[in-house]
Design a protein around this motif. Structure first.
Motif, mmCIF file in Angstrom:
data_model
loop_
_atom_site.group_PDB
_atom_site.id
_atom_site.type_symbol
_atom_site.label_atom_id
_atom_site.label_comp_id
_atom_site.label_asym_id
_atom_site.label_seq_id
_atom_site.Cartn_x
_atom_site.Cartn_y
_atom_site.Cartn_z
ATOM 1 N N ASN A 34 -1.203 4.340 -27.778
ATOM 2 C CA ASN A 34 -2.012 3.937 -26.621
ATOM 3 C C ASN A 34 -2.465 5.159 -25.832
ATOM 4 N N GLU A 35 -1.529 6.069 -25.576
ATOM 5 C CA GLU A 35 -1.852 7.290 -24.830
ATOM 6 C C GLU A 35 -2.774 8.188 -25.646
ATOM 7 N N GLU A 36 -2.544 8.245 -26.959
ATOM 8 C CA GLU A 36 -3.408 9.061 -27.808
ATOM 9 C C GLU A 36 -4.838 8.545 -27.781
ATOM 10 N N VAL A 37 -4.994 7.235 -27.844
ATOM 11 C CA VAL A 37 -6.337 6.645 -27.810
ATOM 12 C C VAL A 37 -7.000 6.926 -26.468
ATOM 13 N N ARG A 38 -6.241 6.792 -25.365
ATOM 14 C CA ARG A 38 -6.810 7.081 -24.041
ATOM 15 C C ARG A 38 -7.244 8.550 -23.952
ATOM 16 N N ARG A 39 -6.403 9.436 -24.473
ATOM 17 C CA ARG A 39 -6.751 10.865 -24.444
ATOM 18 C C ARG A 39 -8.010 11.140 -25.252
ATOM 19 N N LEU A 40 -8.097 10.540 -26.424
ATOM 20 C CA LEU A 40 -9.262 10.762 -27.284
ATOM 21 C C LEU A 40 -10.510 10.112 -26.697
ATOM 22 N N ASP A 41 -10.353 8.955 -26.066
ATOM 23 C CA ASP A 41 -11.503 8.306 -25.422
ATOM 24 C C ASP A 41 -12.066 9.197 -24.315
ATOM 25 N N THR A 42 -11.155 9.824 -23.547
ATOM 26 C CA THR A 42 -11.590 10.736 -22.488
ATOM 27 C C THR A 42 -12.320 11.931 -23.083
ATOM 28 N N ARG A 43 -11.744 12.475 -24.162
ATOM 29 C CA ARG A 43 -12.347 13.630 -24.826
ATOM 30 C C ARG A 43 -13.715 13.274 -25.402
ATOM 31 N N ILE A 44 -13.812 12.130 -26.047
ATOM 32 C CA ILE A 44 -15.080 11.700 -26.647
ATOM 33 C C ILE A 44 -16.135 11.471 -25.569
ATOM 34 N N ALA A 45 -15.733 10.858 -24.459
ATOM 35 C CA ALA A 45 -16.680 10.627 -23.363
ATOM 36 C C ALA A 45 -17.198 11.943 -22.811
ATOM 37 N N GLU A 46 -16.290 12.918 -22.683
ATOM 38 C CA GLU A 46 -16.684 14.244 -22.188
ATOM 39 C C GLU A 46 -17.675 14.914 -23.148
ATOM 40 N N LEU A 47 -17.377 14.834 -24.439
ATOM 41 C CA LEU A 47 -18.261 15.451 -25.443
ATOM 42 C C LEU A 47 -19.620 14.752 -25.463
ATOM 43 N N ARG A 48 -19.632 13.446 -25.310
ATOM 44 C CA ARG A 48 -20.907 12.714 -25.295
ATOM 45 C C ARG A 48 -21.730 13.073 -24.066
ATOM 46 N N ASP A 49 -21.056 13.257 -22.931
ATOM 47 C CA ASP A 49 -21.769 13.679 -21.721
ATOM 48 C C ASP A 49 -22.397 15.058 -21.930
ATOM 49 N N ARG A 50 -21.620 15.954 -22.541
ATOM 50 C CA ARG A 50 -22.154 17.296 -22.812
ATOM 51 C C ARG A 50 -23.301 17.225 -23.818
ATOM 52 N N SER A 51 -23.199 16.341 -24.791
ATOM 53 C CA SER A 51 -24.261 16.175 -25.778
ATOM 54 C C SER A 51 -25.541 15.668 -25.118
ATOM 55 N N THR A 52 -25.383 14.725 -24.191
ATOM 56 C CA THR A 52 -26.548 14.204 -23.461
ATOM 57 C C THR A 52 -27.204 15.306 -22.641
ATOM 58 N N ALA A 53 -26.361 16.137 -22.002
ATOM 59 C CA ALA A 53 -26.893 17.248 -21.193
ATOM 60 C C ALA A 53 -27.642 18.245 -22.075
ATOM 61 N N LEU A 54 -27.106 18.513 -23.261
ATOM 62 C CA LEU A 54 -27.778 19.435 -24.188
ATOM 63 C C LEU A 54 -29.093 18.853 -24.681
ATOM 64 N N THR A 55 -29.102 17.560 -24.974
ATOM 65 C CA THR A 55 -30.331 16.913 -25.429
ATOM 66 C C THR A 55 -31.414 17.003 -24.362
ATOM 67 N N THR A 56 -31.005 16.796 -23.118
ATOM 68 C CA THR A 56 -31.951 16.896 -21.997
ATOM 69 C C THR A 56 -32.469 18.325 -21.864
ATOM 70 N N ALA A 57 -31.546 19.303 -21.985
ATOM 71 C CA ALA A 57 -31.942 20.711 -21.870
ATOM 72 C C ALA A 57 -32.912 21.099 -22.981
ATOM 73 N N LEU A 58 -32.658 20.613 -24.200
ATOM 74 C CA LEU A 58 -33.555 20.908 -25.324
ATOM 75 C C LEU A 58 -34.920 20.265 -25.117
ATOM 76 N N SER A 59 -34.923 19.078 -24.558
ATOM 77 C CA SER A 59 -36.195 18.409 -24.279
ATOM 78 C C SER A 59 -36.996 19.189 -23.243
ATOM 79 N N ASP A 60 -36.285 19.687 -22.219
ATOM 80 C CA ASP A 60 -36.953 20.493 -21.191
ATOM 81 C C ASP A 60 -37.520 21.783 -21.800
ATOM 82 N N LEU A 61 -36.756 22.390 -22.703
ATOM 83 C CA LEU A 61 -37.231 23.610 -23.363
ATOM 84 C C LEU A 61 -38.448 23.335 -24.241
ATOM 85 N N ASP A 62 -38.475 22.168 -24.890
ATOM 86 C CA ASP A 62 -39.643 21.798 -25.701
ATOM 87 C C ASP A 62 -40.899 21.779 -24.846
ATOM 88 N N ARG A 63 -40.780 21.156 -23.681
ATOM 89 C CA ARG A 63 -41.934 21.100 -22.780
ATOM 90 C C ARG A 63 -42.323 22.489 -22.301
#
Length: 247
Positions: A34-63
């Motif tokens: 249970n704790e392992e899943v919670r830890r990994l869910d937090t980690r995955i959410a953090e990585l997805r947030d960073r991925s979204t930020a990178l996607t936005t930054a790349l889109s801005d650079l394209d423009r």
């Protein structure tokens, strides 16, 4: 309260099952997965947030890159047009010629500046793409690890639920053998005493609170009728007399 000695003994069987069910419920709540899943869910959410930020930054650079390249094309087109005019010799006065030459030099300098901007944007994009690639790998690994942990947790949960189903079936069967008033009294005491409503008296000691009974208390129990439901003076749980009671 009165109850047949056999029914009182049956309470101990019921208590054993209830304790086992409580242990299984605790185990279910505290699975390490249970704790392992919670830890990994937090980690995955953090990585997805960073991925979204990178996607936005790349889109801005394209423009930004498209605009810089468009600016380069406009300056280059204008410089080529002015150069053609200069080469054609169709320039009026010396002053006009000087102005045209100055403008061509200025446009060439501006073109160089804009091309440097395009290169700088491309370098930044390359860096972000590298970050995105590494992030994607981290995310894939975290998601794969979560799948493994989730599978392990599901297996553990299934085993616990199977044990709970078995114990619950046994409990129903035993509960049917106990008079309703005694069962209700036991249930009330169990709710009040951390899940333990009945305990055996063994060798002069209460199995619920583990305290030794006084001589007077043991004498009272010894003299009480066999069908009298006794209680521990300390923890107030039902005290069931057994062959090992020591009285």
């Amino acid at each position: 309260m009165k109850a047949e000695p056999a029914h009182q003994i049956r309470l101990l069987d019921l208590q054993e099952i209830d304790s086992r069910l409580a242990q299984l419920a605790h185990r279910l709540r505290t699975l390490p997965e249970n704790e392992e899943v919670r830890r990994l869910d937090t980690r995955i959410a953090e990585l997805r947030d960073r991925s979204t930020a990178l996607t936005t930054a790349l889109s801005d650079l394209d423009r930004e890159q498209r605009k810089a390249e468009s600016d380069v094309d406009q300056v280059r087109t204008r410089a080529e047009r002015d150069t053609q005019r200069l080469d054609s010799g169709q320039v009026g006065s010396p002053k006009d010629l000087e102005h045209l030459q100055s403008e061509i030099v200025s446009l060439q300098r501006r073109q160089t500046e804009l091309e440097e901007i395009v290169l700088e944007v491309m370098e930044r994009r390359e860096d972000l793409e590298g970050q995105e690639s590494r992030l994607r790998k981290e995310l894939d690994e975290a998601e794969a690890e979560r799948d493994v942990v989730e599978e392990r947790r599901s297996t553990a949960v299934a085993e616990i639920e199977a044990d709970r189903a078995t114990e619950s079936t046994r409990r129903e069967r035993i509960a049917e053998e106990i008079p309703e008033d005694l069962l209700a009294f036991y249930t009330k005491l169990r709710d009040q005493n951390e899940g333990v409503g009945a305990a055996p008296l063994r060798y002069g000691r209460c199995g619920g609170c583990a305290l030794a009974l006084s001589t007077a208390e043991l004498s009272e129990i010894r003299q009480a009728p066999a069908d009298e439901v006794m209680r521990c003076d300390q923890c107030r749980r039902i005290l069931v007399r057994t062959t090992d009671s020591g009285i």
